[in-house]
Design a protein around this motif. Structure first.
Motif, mmCIF file in Angstrom:
data_model
loop_
_atom_site.group_PDB
_atom_site.id
_atom_site.type_symbol
_atom_site.label_atom_id
_atom_site.label_comp_id
_atom_site.label_asym_id
_atom_site.label_seq_id
_atom_site.Cartn_x
_atom_site.Cartn_y
_atom_site.Cartn_z
ATOM 1 N N CYS A 55 1.595 25.720 -69.666
ATOM 2 C CA CYS A 55 1.705 24.374 -69.125
ATOM 3 C C CYS A 55 3.143 23.875 -69.245
ATOM 4 O O CYS A 55 4.031 24.578 -69.745
ATOM 5 N N THR A 56 3.382 22.667 -68.821
ATOM 6 C CA THR A 56 4.708 22.055 -68.909
ATOM 7 C C THR A 56 4.601 20.684 -69.567
ATOM 8 O O THR A 56 3.542 20.040 -69.542
ATOM 9 N N TYR A 70 0.609 18.763 -63.704
ATOM 10 C CA TYR A 70 1.884 19.297 -64.187
ATOM 11 C C TYR A 70 2.965 19.163 -63.120
ATOM 12 O O TYR A 70 2.687 19.225 -61.917
ATOM 13 N N TRP A 106 6.729 24.539 -63.196
ATOM 14 C CA TRP A 106 5.373 24.512 -62.649
ATOM 15 C C TRP A 106 5.363 24.896 -61.173
ATOM 16 O O TRP A 106 4.469 25.600 -60.716
ATOM 17 N N VAL A 121 -4.099 28.005 -66.538
ATOM 18 C CA VAL A 121 -3.001 27.480 -67.345
ATOM 19 C C VAL A 121 -3.417 27.453 -68.815
ATOM 20 O O VAL A 121 -4.524 27.039 -69.160
#
Length: 298
Positions: free
Chosen positions: A10-11, A57, A62, A83
């Motif tokens: 993920c971010t 995200y 991403w 994710v």
């Protein structure tokens, strides 16, 4: 259908700011199981602001992760994007979740763990959530999987990766933390950034797209693909030089003591990488000597 699950991390950047209750820094004091249980409760009771993870995200990292689906389709696969998240576990990008702030990154105010062992325990608790998926089961259904993981997230998922490696599924790991028997690992290589473009943050995703371009169509792993990748990477690599700030012995020792107090199971190699990531300079042999003398005094 030649299904290919693709797992990315993920971010931090989200489409909307999280509520205070869904920031890891706001969790009450307690042992890890209690904090994980409270976090899961808060996620389950958050009814507002849910959206698909594909839209939640944001940022270059991403966008590059999502672009892997097009690269996989072009390479003859039917991609399914998942994710890995320190706040949600492992989920399909089509699942719904509220905005949140939680990470395995060290020294971050929303970090959910103070060591790699704690990160692994936290990950195991997240896997108990109804919405979370099992990595080995995802890979088993397709017989193959492409993993694009940072070192930090690969360490947190290490037990899952060991189970995956033993499952016999064809597995390619871009990035990661260490080699595993049964997994084809392509370590992150900053020397390829010039050829691939972009920032170091999205390097793993760009490397994964390049791997797919070198695959034999419809086959994730073949001897020919490995050979093509090795040849290309050797020709494309351009080492980058960094203008890091020199440190005195006393400053390096203080850094080692501080990091070991916060992350006691961090290796010497990991601490040197953290130091260099901060823009500081210390030659490897010198750091090794200071590390040994410092740890030996404790």
């Amino acid at each position: 259908m030649n299904e290919l699950p693709i797992v990315v991390t993920c971010t931090d950047r989200k489409a909307s700011p999280p509520l205070a209750a869904l920031r890891a820094r706001e969790l009450p004091a307690g042992d890890l199981p209690e904090k994980a249980a409270e976090w899961i409760r808060r996620l389950r009771t958050a009814s507002e602001g849910r959206m698909e993870l594909a839209q939640l995200y944001q940022g270059d990292q991403w966008r590059r992760a999502q672009a892997l689906t097009a690269a996989a389709t072009h390479a003859g696969f039917a991609p399914r994007l998942y994710v890995a998240s320190a706040g949600l576990g492992l989920r399909s990008v089509s699942s719904l979740a509220p905005s949140y702030a939680a990470t395995f990154m060290p020294r971050h105010e929303d970090s959910v763990a103070s060591s790699t062992s704690q990160a692994g325990d936290w990950w195991d608790h997240l896997q108990c959530m109804d919405e979370s998926r099992n990595l080995s089961q995802i890979a088993a259904s397709a017989g193959q999987v492409l993993l694009v993981l940072s070192e930090t997230y690969a360490q947190a998922m290490h037990r899952d990766l060991l189970a995956l490696a033993a499952s016999g599924a064809n597995t390619v790991l871009i990035g990661g933390a260490c080699d595993l028997d049964g997994v084809v690992r392509i370590p992150a290589n900053a020397a390829l950034r010039n050829a691939l473009g972009g920032t170091l943050t999205s390097l793993n995703a760009r490397m994964a797209a390049a791997w797919l371009q070198h695959c034999t169509p419809g086959h994730l792993i073949t001897p020919a693909a490995k050979e093509r990748w090795t040849t290309w990477a050797g020709q494309a690599a351009r080492p980058e030089r960094y203008a890091r700030i020199p440190m005195s012995d006393a400053e390096v020792i203080d850094f080692i003591k501080d990091m070991k107090s916060r992350y006691p199971d961090s290796s010497r190699t990991r601490l040197l990488r953290l130091l260099r990531d901060k823009g500081m300079a210390c030659e490897q042999k010198r750091f090794a000597g200071l590390y040994s003398s410092t740890i030996g005094q404790r």
